[in-house]
Write a protein that holds these residues in place. Structure first.
Motif, PDB file in Angstrom:
ATOM      1  N   ARG A 153       5.446   1.791   0.813  1.00 57.67           N
ATOM      2  CA  ARG A 153       4.558   1.165  -0.477  1.00 57.67           C
ATOM      3  C   ARG A 153       3.474   2.145   0.825  1.00 57.67           C
ATOM      4  N   VAL A 154       3.397   1.404   1.932  1.00 57.48           N
ATOM      5  CA  VAL A 154       2.315   2.466   2.328  1.00 57.48           C
ATOM      6  C   VAL A 154       2.010   3.911   2.832  1.00 57.48           C
ATOM      7  N   LEU A 155       2.841   4.706   2.954  1.00 60.94           N
ATOM      8  CA  LEU A 155       3.330   5.528   3.000  1.00 60.94           C
ATOM      9  C   LEU A 155       3.494   6.452   1.631  1.00 60.94           C
ATOM     10  N   LEU A 156       3.928   6.074   1.027  1.00 62.55           N
ATOM     11  CA  LEU A 156       3.702   6.066  -0.430  1.00 62.55           C
ATOM     12  C   LEU A 156       2.066   6.030  -1.494  1.00 62.55           C
ATOM     13  N   CYS A 157       1.519   4.780  -0.808  1.00 61.30           N
ATOM     14  CA  CYS A 157       0.422   4.799  -0.643  1.00 61.30           C
ATOM     15  C   CYS A 157      -0.816   6.119  -0.260  1.00 61.30           C
ATOM     16  N   TYR A 158      -0.411   6.057   0.732  1.00 66.35           N
ATOM     17  CA  TYR A 158      -0.831   7.089   1.855  1.00 66.35           C
ATOM     18  C   TYR A 158      -0.644   8.415   1.175  1.00 66.35           C
ATOM     19  N   LEU A 159       0.906   8.981   0.469  1.00 71.27           N
ATOM     20  CA  LEU A 159       0.552  10.008  -0.232  1.00 71.27           C
ATOM     21  C   LEU A 159       0.123  10.459  -1.455  1.00 71.27           C
ATOM     22  N   PHE A 160      -0.160   9.401  -1.981  1.00 70.44           N
ATOM     23  CA  PHE A 160      -0.544   9.634  -3.434  1.00 70.44           C
ATOM     24  C   PHE A 160      -2.438   9.038  -3.503  1.00 70.44           C
ATOM     25  N   ASP A 210     -12.010   0.770   8.726  1.00 72.99           N
ATOM     26  CA  ASP A 210     -10.688   1.635   8.591  1.00 72.99           C
ATOM     27  C   ASP A 210     -10.894   2.808  10.031  1.00 72.99           C
ATOM     28  N   LEU A 211      -9.840   2.481  10.599  1.00 71.40           N
ATOM     29  CA  LEU A 211     -10.161   3.588  11.696  1.00 71.40           C
ATOM     30  C   LEU A 211      -8.665   4.470  11.973  1.00 71.40           C
ATOM     31  N   LYS A 212      -8.924   6.208  12.239  1.00 75.10           N
ATOM     32  CA  LYS A 212      -8.220   6.824  12.936  1.00 75.10           C
ATOM     33  C   LYS A 212      -7.477   6.318  14.206  1.00 75.10           C
ATOM     34  N   VAL A 213      -6.436   6.545  13.870  1.00 79.44           N
ATOM     35  CA  VAL A 213      -5.527   6.874  15.159  1.00 79.44           C
ATOM     36  C   VAL A 213      -4.891   7.626  15.221  1.00 79.44           C
ATOM     37  N   THR A 214      -4.034   8.245  16.621  1.00 78.16           N
ATOM     38  CA  THR A 214      -3.425   9.502  17.158  1.00 78.16           C
ATOM     39  C   THR A 214      -2.665   8.637  17.849  1.00 78.16           C
ATOM     40  N   ALA A 215      -1.339   9.976  18.626  1.00 77.56           N
ATOM     41  CA  ALA A 215      -0.954   9.357  19.315  1.00 77.56           C
ATOM     42  C   ALA A 215      -1.031   9.061  20.578  1.00 77.56           C
ATOM     43  N   ASP A 216      -2.963   9.576  20.867  1.00 78.82           N
ATOM     44  CA  ASP A 216      -3.105   9.678  22.336  1.00 78.82           C
ATOM     45  C   ASP A 216      -4.120   7.869  22.053  1.00 78.82           C
ATOM     46  N   THR A 217      -3.760   7.409  20.810  1.00 75.51           N
ATOM     47  CA  THR A 217      -4.898   5.833  21.247  1.00 75.51           C
ATOM     48  C   THR A 217      -3.633   4.723  20.700  1.00 75.51           C
ATOM     49  N   LEU A 218      -3.756   3.926  21.520  1.00 78.16           N
ATOM     50  CA  LEU A 218      -3.338   2.525  21.024  1.00 78.16           C
ATOM     51  C   LEU A 218      -2.663   2.424  19.772  1.00 78.16           C
ATOM     52  N   ILE A 219      -2.063   1.612  19.008  1.00 77.71           N
ATOM     53  CA  ILE A 219      -2.346   1.674  16.807  1.00 77.71           C
ATOM     54  C   ILE A 219      -3.081   0.023  17.372  1.00 77.71           C
ATOM     55  N   PRO A 220      -4.135  -0.451  16.599  1.00 76.00           N
ATOM     56  CA  PRO A 220      -4.710  -1.750  16.835  1.00 76.00           C
ATOM     57  C   PRO A 220      -3.953  -2.814  16.163  1.00 76.00           C
ATOM     58  N   ARG A 226       9.676   8.316  10.090  1.00 76.63           N
ATOM     59  CA  ARG A 226      10.141   6.675  10.358  1.00 76.63           C
ATOM     60  C   ARG A 226      11.128   5.865  10.386  1.00 76.63           C
ATOM     61  N   LYS A 227      12.165   6.609   9.640  1.00 79.73           N
ATOM     62  CA  LYS A 227      13.627   5.926  10.498  1.00 79.73           C
ATOM     63  C   LYS A 227      14.140   6.585  10.926  1.00 79.73           C
ATOM     64  N   GLN A 228      13.317   7.515  12.393  1.00 78.19           N
ATOM     65  CA  GLN A 228      13.717   7.918  13.050  1.00 78.19           C
ATOM     66  C   GLN A 228      12.803   6.872  13.832  1.00 78.19           C
ATOM     67  N   GLY A 229      11.611   6.231  13.630  1.00 78.87           N
ATOM     68  CA  GLY A 229      11.213   4.844  14.650  1.00 78.87           C
ATOM     69  C   GLY A 229       9.683   5.486  14.719  1.00 78.87           C
ATOM     70  N   GLN A 230       9.060   6.208  14.009  1.00 72.39           N
ATOM     71  CA  GLN A 230       7.356   6.829  14.056  1.00 72.39           C
ATOM     72  C   GLN A 230       7.145   5.935  13.682  1.00 72.39           C
ATOM     73  N   PRO A 231       5.748   5.321  13.903  1.00 71.12           N
ATOM     74  CA  PRO A 231       5.197   4.310  13.810  1.00 71.12           C
ATOM     75  C   PRO A 231       4.320   5.212  12.446  1.00 71.12           C
ATOM     76  N   VAL A 232       3.562   3.703  11.350  1.00 69.53           N
ATOM     77  CA  VAL A 232       3.574   4.248   9.832  1.00 69.53           C
ATOM     78  C   VAL A 232       2.093   4.609  10.220  1.00 69.53           C
ATOM     79  N   ALA A 233       1.154   3.682  10.982  1.00 64.09           N
ATOM     80  CA  ALA A 233      -0.111   4.305  11.321  1.00 64.09           C
ATOM     81  C   ALA A 233       0.029   5.796  12.406  1.00 64.09           C
ATOM     82  N   TYR A 234       0.470   5.972  13.161  1.00 67.68           N
ATOM     83  CA  TYR A 234       0.430   7.375  13.251  1.00 67.68           C
ATOM     84  C   TYR A 234       0.985   8.386  12.749  1.00 67.68           C
ATOM     85  N   LEU A 235       2.055   8.337  11.032  1.00 68.79           N
ATOM     86  CA  LEU A 235       2.561   8.912   9.761  1.00 68.79           C
ATOM     87  C   LEU A 235       1.324   9.210   8.730  1.00 68.79           C
ATOM     88  N   THR A 236       0.351   7.522   8.487  1.00 66.46           N
ATOM     89  CA  THR A 236      -0.920   7.511   8.020  1.00 66.46           C
ATOM     90  C   THR A 236      -1.924   8.293   8.387  1.00 66.46           C
TER      91      THR A 236
END
Length: 276
Positions: free
Chosen positions: A25-32, A81-91, A62-72
């Motif tokens: 749901r989170v990923l599809l909401c991001y997509l739309f 609402d904060l931007k996160v990248t692979a350079d930051t810890l996920i809050p 996501r199936k390979q393990g990528q965190p949802v927060a990094y995908l969105t």
């Protein structure tokens, strides 16, 4: 493929996840770029060909393990609402305890340092709640500081300054009212570092020596020097580290040392006062 079919596909493909339906749901909401209620209201809405291609790629990542927060590229924390990248810890929600405890002590015009700020989650939450406070967001990673700066700009927070450095090494004596930190505190050989979302997060923000306490030891000593009389140090740590961290605080000379529990009932934050 319509929305209902996309969600079913996500559920099947992510059945190894702890939360396949939530992730989908989170990923599809991001997509739309929509709310969850939109997905429920329009189950027959068709995905365009580019959307379907992106959807399939998101689910496989996501199936390979990528965190949802990094995908969105985003994560909610406190009221932001904060931007996160692979350079930051996920809050994470447990860290909101640190914000709540700091706000109990935070008064107008106080000077606060957030050590290892990452995305700026703690620093910006405090800045948003107390506009007259002077918040210093500190990190050794320039990439992380850039993300934190962008988050501050997006939320129009002008009472935050950004400093690159090693904890409090460059900060003047007796200059701060509160020091807060969610530092690395996982043991370097902990098997969990190779599992789940943390596999993709920066190791330097997670692990800290054989017992996980190397950075906390430095922070405790440096904070005692930099805090004013009556100032507070508040540090997040592992669920089983409270006794050791309390001892570090006491040995350094802090008083009123105590630990507070997170939403799961685990000791999560230890705090101490510089005696007046």
């Amino acid at each position: 493929m319509n929305i209902a079919e996309a969600l079913r596909y996500g559920h099947v493909e992510l059945n190894g996840s702890d939360s396949p339906d939530v992730d989908s749901r989170v990923l599809l909401c991001y997509l739309f770029d929509c709310s969850s209620s939109y997905l429920h209201a329009w189950p027959d809405k068709l995905l365009t060909e580019p959307q379907q291609t992106t959807w399939l790629a998101l689910i496989q990542q996501r199936k390979q393990g990528q965190p949802v927060a990094y995908l969105t590229g985003q994560r909610g924390f406190w009221t932001l609402d904060l931007k996160v990248t692979a350079d930051t810890l996920i809050p994470r929600p447990d860290t909101e305890l640190l914000v709540a405890l700091a706000l109990e002590k935070l008064k107008p015009a106080m000077r606060v340092a957030d050590l290892g700020t990452g995305s700026g989650a703690i620093a910006l939450s405090l800045a948003a709640e107390q506009a007259s406070a002077k918040i210093m967001a500190m990190d050794f990673s320039m990439a992380a500081l850039q993300v934190a700066k962008e988050n501050a700009f997006n939320h129009q927070l002008s009472n935050v300054s950004f400093w690159r450095g090693s904890w409090l090494a460059a900060i003047a004596d007796n200059s701060l009212d509160i020091v807060v930190s969610n530092p690395p505190y996982i043991e370097a050989n902990d098997v969990h570092l190779s599992q789940g979302d943390v596999r993709f997060e920066p190791l330097s923000a997670l692990a800290s020596g054989v017992d996980g306490l190397d950075d906390i030891r430095l922070i405790v000593v440096q904070a005692l020097r930099c805090l004013k009389s009556g100032g507070w140090l508040m540090v997040e740590h592992g669920y089983d580290q409270a006794q050791q961290v309390q001892q570090l605080f006491s040995d350094a000379g802090f008083s009123d040392v105590s630990s507070r529990q997170d939403f799961g009932g685990n000791d999560r934050v230890t705090m101490g006062l510089v005696a007046v």
